[in-house]
Design a protein around this motif. Structure first.
Motif, PDB file in Angstrom:
ATOM      1  N   ASP A  42       8.430  69.778 -11.438  1.00 15.69           N
ATOM      2  CA  ASP A  42       9.786  69.782 -12.013  1.00 15.69           C
ATOM      3  C   ASP A  42      10.215  71.188 -12.415  1.00 15.69           C
ATOM      4  O   ASP A  42      11.407  71.484 -12.481  1.00 15.69           O
ATOM      5  CB  ASP A  42       9.855  68.840 -13.229  1.00 15.69           C
ATOM      6  N   ARG A  43       9.243  72.048 -12.689  1.00 12.84           N
ATOM      7  CA  ARG A  43       9.579  73.445 -13.022  1.00 12.84           C
ATOM      8  C   ARG A  43       9.737  74.293 -11.763  1.00 12.84           C
ATOM      9  O   ARG A  43       9.970  75.488 -11.839  1.00 12.84           O
ATOM     10  CB  ARG A  43       8.484  74.054 -13.902  1.00 12.84           C
ATOM     11  N   GLY A  44       9.534  73.666 -10.597  1.00 13.76           N
ATOM     12  CA  GLY A  44       9.717  74.391  -9.342  1.00 13.76           C
ATOM     13  C   GLY A  44       8.460  75.081  -8.847  1.00 13.76           C
ATOM     14  O   GLY A  44       8.506  75.873  -7.902  1.00 13.76           O
ATOM     15  N   ALA A  45       7.312  74.777  -9.468  1.00 19.76           N
ATOM     16  CA  ALA A  45       6.064  75.417  -9.045  1.00 19.76           C
ATOM     17  C   ALA A  45       5.570  74.806  -7.732  1.00 19.76           C
ATOM     18  O   ALA A  45       5.974  73.712  -7.355  1.00 19.76           O
ATOM     19  CB  ALA A  45       5.007  75.244 -10.131  1.00 19.76           C
ATOM     20  N   ASP A  46       4.690  75.525  -7.064  1.00 15.39           N
ATOM     21  CA  ASP A  46       4.071  75.032  -5.832  1.00 15.39           C
ATOM     22  C   ASP A  46       3.044  73.965  -6.212  1.00 15.39           C
ATOM     23  O   ASP A  46       2.038  74.268  -6.861  1.00 15.39           O
ATOM     24  CB  ASP A  46       3.390  76.215  -5.130  1.00 15.39           C
ATOM     25  N   GLY A  47       3.306  72.726  -5.817  1.00 20.81           N
ATOM     26  CA  GLY A  47       2.430  71.635  -6.256  1.00 20.81           C
ATOM     27  C   GLY A  47       1.513  71.114  -5.179  1.00 20.81           C
ATOM     28  O   GLY A  47       0.933  70.040  -5.324  1.00 20.81           O
ATOM     29  N   ARG A  48       1.359  71.874  -4.085  1.00 20.33           N
ATOM     30  CA  ARG A  48       0.641  71.318  -2.931  1.00 20.33           C
ATOM     31  C   ARG A  48      -0.810  70.961  -3.229  1.00 20.33           C
ATOM     32  O   ARG A  48      -1.291  69.908  -2.843  1.00 20.33           O
ATOM     33  CB  ARG A  48       0.703  72.296  -1.752  1.00 20.33           C
ATOM     34  N   VAL A  49      -1.515  71.866  -3.933  1.00 17.00           N
ATOM     35  CA  VAL A  49      -2.934  71.581  -4.201  1.00 17.00           C
ATOM     36  C   VAL A  49      -3.066  70.375  -5.120  1.00 17.00           C
ATOM     37  O   VAL A  49      -3.837  69.447  -4.855  1.00 17.00           O
ATOM     38  CB  VAL A  49      -3.642  72.795  -4.846  1.00 17.00           C
ATOM     39  N   PHE A  50      -2.283  70.384  -6.203  1.00 19.95           N
ATOM     40  CA  PHE A  50      -2.321  69.261  -7.141  1.00 19.95           C
ATOM     41  C   PHE A  50      -2.036  67.943  -6.433  1.00 19.95           C
ATOM     42  O   PHE A  50      -2.711  66.943  -6.645  1.00 19.95           O
ATOM     43  CB  PHE A  50      -1.243  69.430  -8.214  1.00 19.95           C
ATOM     44  N   ALA A  51      -0.969  67.955  -5.609  1.00 23.39           N
ATOM     45  CA  ALA A  51      -0.541  66.704  -4.985  1.00 23.39           C
ATOM     46  C   ALA A  51      -1.638  66.156  -4.074  1.00 23.39           C
ATOM     47  O   ALA A  51      -1.960  64.964  -4.121  1.00 23.39           O
ATOM     48  CB  ALA A  51       0.756  66.921  -4.211  1.00 23.39           C
ATOM     49  N   ALA A  52      -2.230  67.034  -3.264  1.00 20.57           N
ATOM     50  CA  ALA A  52      -3.291  66.578  -2.358  1.00 20.57           C
ATOM     51  C   ALA A  52      -4.528  66.151  -3.146  1.00 20.57           C
ATOM     52  O   ALA A  52      -5.162  65.133  -2.849  1.00 20.57           O
ATOM     53  CB  ALA A  52      -3.635  67.688  -1.366  1.00 20.57           C
ATOM     54  N   LEU A  53      -4.844  66.933  -4.178  1.00 18.60           N
ATOM     55  CA  LEU A  53      -6.020  66.631  -5.007  1.00 18.60           C
ATOM     56  C   LEU A  53      -5.879  65.264  -5.679  1.00 18.60           C
ATOM     57  O   LEU A  53      -6.797  64.432  -5.665  1.00 18.60           O
ATOM     58  CB  LEU A  53      -6.123  67.722  -6.077  1.00 18.60           C
ATOM     59  N   LEU A  54      -4.704  65.031  -6.244  1.00 16.52           N
ATOM     60  CA  LEU A  54      -4.487  63.771  -6.968  1.00 16.52           C
ATOM     61  C   LEU A  54      -4.428  62.587  -6.017  1.00 16.52           C
ATOM     62  O   LEU A  54      -4.916  61.499  -6.327  1.00 16.52           O
ATOM     63  CB  LEU A  54      -3.202  63.873  -7.795  1.00 16.52           C
ATOM     64  N   LYS A  55      -3.840  62.811  -4.830  1.00 16.28           N
ATOM     65  CA  LYS A  55      -3.804  61.722  -3.841  1.00 16.28           C
ATOM     66  C   LYS A  55      -5.214  61.438  -3.326  1.00 16.28           C
ATOM     67  O   LYS A  55      -5.545  60.303  -2.972  1.00 16.28           O
ATOM     68  CB  LYS A  55      -2.856  62.103  -2.687  1.00 16.28           C
ATOM     69  N   ALA A  56      -6.063  62.474  -3.282  1.00 13.28           N
ATOM     70  CA  ALA A  56      -7.457  62.259  -2.866  1.00 13.28           C
ATOM     71  C   ALA A  56      -8.242  61.516  -3.948  1.00 13.28           C
ATOM     72  O   ALA A  56      -9.058  60.645  -3.647  1.00 13.28           O
ATOM     73  CB  ALA A  56      -8.131  63.600  -2.560  1.00 13.28           C
ATOM     74  N   GLN A  57      -7.999  61.874  -5.209  1.00 16.50           N
ATOM     75  CA  GLN A  57      -8.871  61.390  -6.286  1.00 16.50           C
ATOM     76  C   GLN A  57      -8.441  60.049  -6.889  1.00 16.50           C
ATOM     77  O   GLN A  57      -9.273  59.175  -7.123  1.00 16.50           O
ATOM     78  CB  GLN A  57      -8.899  62.430  -7.421  1.00 16.50           C
ATOM     79  N   LEU A  58      -7.150  59.916  -7.202  1.00 13.18           N
ATOM     80  CA  LEU A  58      -6.756  58.768  -8.032  1.00 13.18           C
ATOM     81  C   LEU A  58      -6.831  57.420  -7.311  1.00 13.18           C
ATOM     82  O   LEU A  58      -7.268  56.435  -7.914  1.00 13.18           O
ATOM     83  CB  LEU A  58      -5.381  59.022  -8.657  1.00 13.18           C
ATOM     84  N   PRO A  59      -6.432  57.322  -6.034  1.00 11.86           N
ATOM     85  CA  PRO A  59      -6.639  56.025  -5.371  1.00 11.86           C
ATOM     86  C   PRO A  59      -8.119  55.646  -5.268  1.00 11.86           C
ATOM     87  O   PRO A  59      -8.475  54.471  -5.417  1.00 11.86           O
ATOM     88  CB  PRO A  59      -6.016  56.241  -3.986  1.00 11.86           C
ATOM     89  N   GLU A  60      -8.985  56.631  -5.035  1.00 17.17           N
ATOM     90  CA  GLU A  60     -10.429  56.322  -4.999  1.00 17.17           C
ATOM     91  C   GLU A  60     -10.882  55.819  -6.367  1.00 17.17           C
ATOM     92  O   GLU A  60     -11.638  54.850  -6.477  1.00 17.17           O
ATOM     93  CB  GLU A  60     -11.237  57.566  -4.603  1.00 17.17           C
ATOM     94  N   LEU A  61     -10.415  56.485  -7.429  1.00 15.58           N
ATOM     95  CA  LEU A  61     -10.792  56.065  -8.778  1.00 15.58           C
ATOM     96  C   LEU A  61     -10.245  54.668  -9.090  1.00 15.58           C
ATOM     97  O   LEU A  61     -10.943  53.828  -9.675  1.00 15.58           O
ATOM     98  CB  LEU A  61     -10.260  57.086  -9.803  1.00 15.58           C
TER      99      LEU A  61
END
Ligand SMILES: Cc1cc2nc3c(=O)[nH]c(=O)nc-3n(C[C@H](O)[C@H](O)[C@H](O)COP(=O)(O)OP(=O)(O)OC[C@H]3O[C@@H](n4cnc5c(N)ncnc54)[C@H](O)[C@@H]3O)c2cc1C
Length: 390
Positions: free
Chosen positions: A320-339
């Protein structure tokens, strides 16, 4: 309703990461989900679809436009608003509701806001935000999905029209939708030969193929689309010819966080139900909670979910602040559904037979969480993405 135990309430992430408008949105969603979704959704599951009336109801409440800018009639609630929306829909314990409605709001129609012309926005968006037009995204084909460069459904230019031929498969809202955002090949092989089209239900040559019976997401309608000499005006191409891959990529971080939020919502509901169950289930002269093996396992899972959810909200605020969120987005999509799947497994385990029979939310969550680790970028693809970016 499920979720009232508020396992993660003590974290108070809302006050750290959300604005007042997001907190009000959560309150509204809790009310709507408890009053209008949870009682009705068992019938939607039997009918294998979220009915059109549910979309118009959510539209009337202004809940379908949260991710759209206010200048286009949306709520402009940002990525944090979208995360709250997807989390609360999934906390209903009906993953299919989050899938069907989320496909409409965040995975398909948003392409109009990102790249549609003024005429296209005028033609389609008001009815989409009102829920009178249900939207779908058609990317996957029988021979290609994770590897988008292999997509082959062809769009051939013919005067002031394109003629589309091919099959799309596993499309959410396939039978329900009135408008399809279809990725088709207008050029050479590879990513630069793809374009995005809006195909109306009435387009000649558009038909539904098979409808799929799935292990989970029962109320999300999933089927094939068959396009046979399907003729659509050139004016229905979204963005420039050849821009399809880029358009899909532009929405990716947002989508991944939405799916991660669905995983959090399902996981929270599963943990809430399991804590409530373990604390009251009679066992060996006490309750299940007295068993250290049970409560330690739950405590560990609560801790891991708390960490994942904190990162999710942090990432949403960053985007929302306009930062590059690519790593976070991929990381969270990798981790949270598995969890979420690990949590759903433990929830079934500690519910015993009651977690396995089709009577309660935990059994449904264990089915509905499964596809979150595959759709929208499978875990392995996400890990590759993280490794590429770090
Ligand atoms: C219920 C449901 C709803 C869906 N909704 C939609 C929709 O609305 N629109 C749409 O276009 N599509 C939709 N899909 C399709 C969905 O996006 C794809 O199924 C998903 O992206 C996986 O693609 P695939 O099935 O072709 O699997 P494949 O691409 O064949 O991959 C199979 C498996 O291989 C592994 N894998 C893949 N790539 C890699 C890699 N690079 N490295 C290591 N392992 C890898 C993963 O474990 C993956 O699960 C839906 C599917 C289902 C079942």
């Amino acid at each position: 309703m499920p979720g009232d135990n508020g396992i993660l309430a003590a974290l108070d992430l809302d006050r750290t990461f959300l604005a007042e408008e997001h907190r009000s949105l959560r309150d509204l969603l809790r009310l709507v989900v408890a009053r209008d979704v949870v009682p009705a959704a068992p019938e939607w599951e039997r009918q294998r679809r979220v009915p059109p009336g549910a979309f118009t109801h959510l539209g009337d409440l202004g809940l379908l436009g949260l991710s759209f800018p206010t200048r286009l009639g949306g709520g402009e609630a940002g990525v944090r608003g979208a995360v709250v929306f997807h989390e609360e829909l999934a906390r209903s314990t009906f993953g299919g509701v989050a899938s069907s409605v989320g496909t409409h709001t965040d995975f398909s129609a948003l392409h109009l806001a990102r790249a549609g012309s003024a005429a296209q926005v005028d033609r389609w968006l008001p009815a989409i935000l009102a829920g009178r037009t249900v939207a779908a995204l058609a990317v996957t084909e029988p021979e290609a999905s994770s590897d988008l460069t292999r997509l082959g459904l062809r769009a051939r230019r013919d005067g002031d029209a394109y003629v589309l031929n091919g099959t799309k498969t596993f499309i959410t809202n396939a039978n329900l939708a009135d408008l399809f955002f279809v990725v088709a090949r207008t050029g050479d092989t590879g990513r630069h030969g793809l374009s995005l089209f809006a195909v109306e239900r009435s387009a000649p040559g558009l038909a539904n193929g098979r409808t799929f019976d799935k292990s989970g997401w029962h109320c999300a309608d999933t089927g094939e689309l068959v396009l046979t000499d399907c003729r659509i005006p050139v004016a229905h191409r979204i963005g420039p010819e050849g821009a399809g891959f880029g358009l899909l990529m532009r929405g990716l971080d947002h989508e991944r966080l939405c799916l991660a939020a669905q995983a959090v919502g399902l996981a929270e509901a599963a943990l809430d139900a399991t804590v409530g169950w373990a604390r009251t289930r009679p066992a060996y002269g006490g309750v299940l909670w007295d068993k250290q093996a049970v409560r330690h396992r739950i405590a560990d899972l609560v801790g891991r979910l708390a960490a994942g959810k904190t990162l999710l909200y942090h990432a949403a605020a960053q985007l929302d602040r306009g930062a590059d969120g690519r790593v976070f987005a991929a990381l969270l999509k990798a981790q949270l559904p598995e969890l979420a799947n690990e949590i759903a497994y433990a929830a079934v385990q500690f519910h015993g037979g009651a977690g396995f029979v089709r009577e309660g939310p935990v059994e449904r969550i264990s089915r509905d969480a499964r596809f979150l680790a595959i759709g929208g970028g499978a875990t392995e693809v996400m890990r590759d993405e993280v490794a590429r970016l770090i």
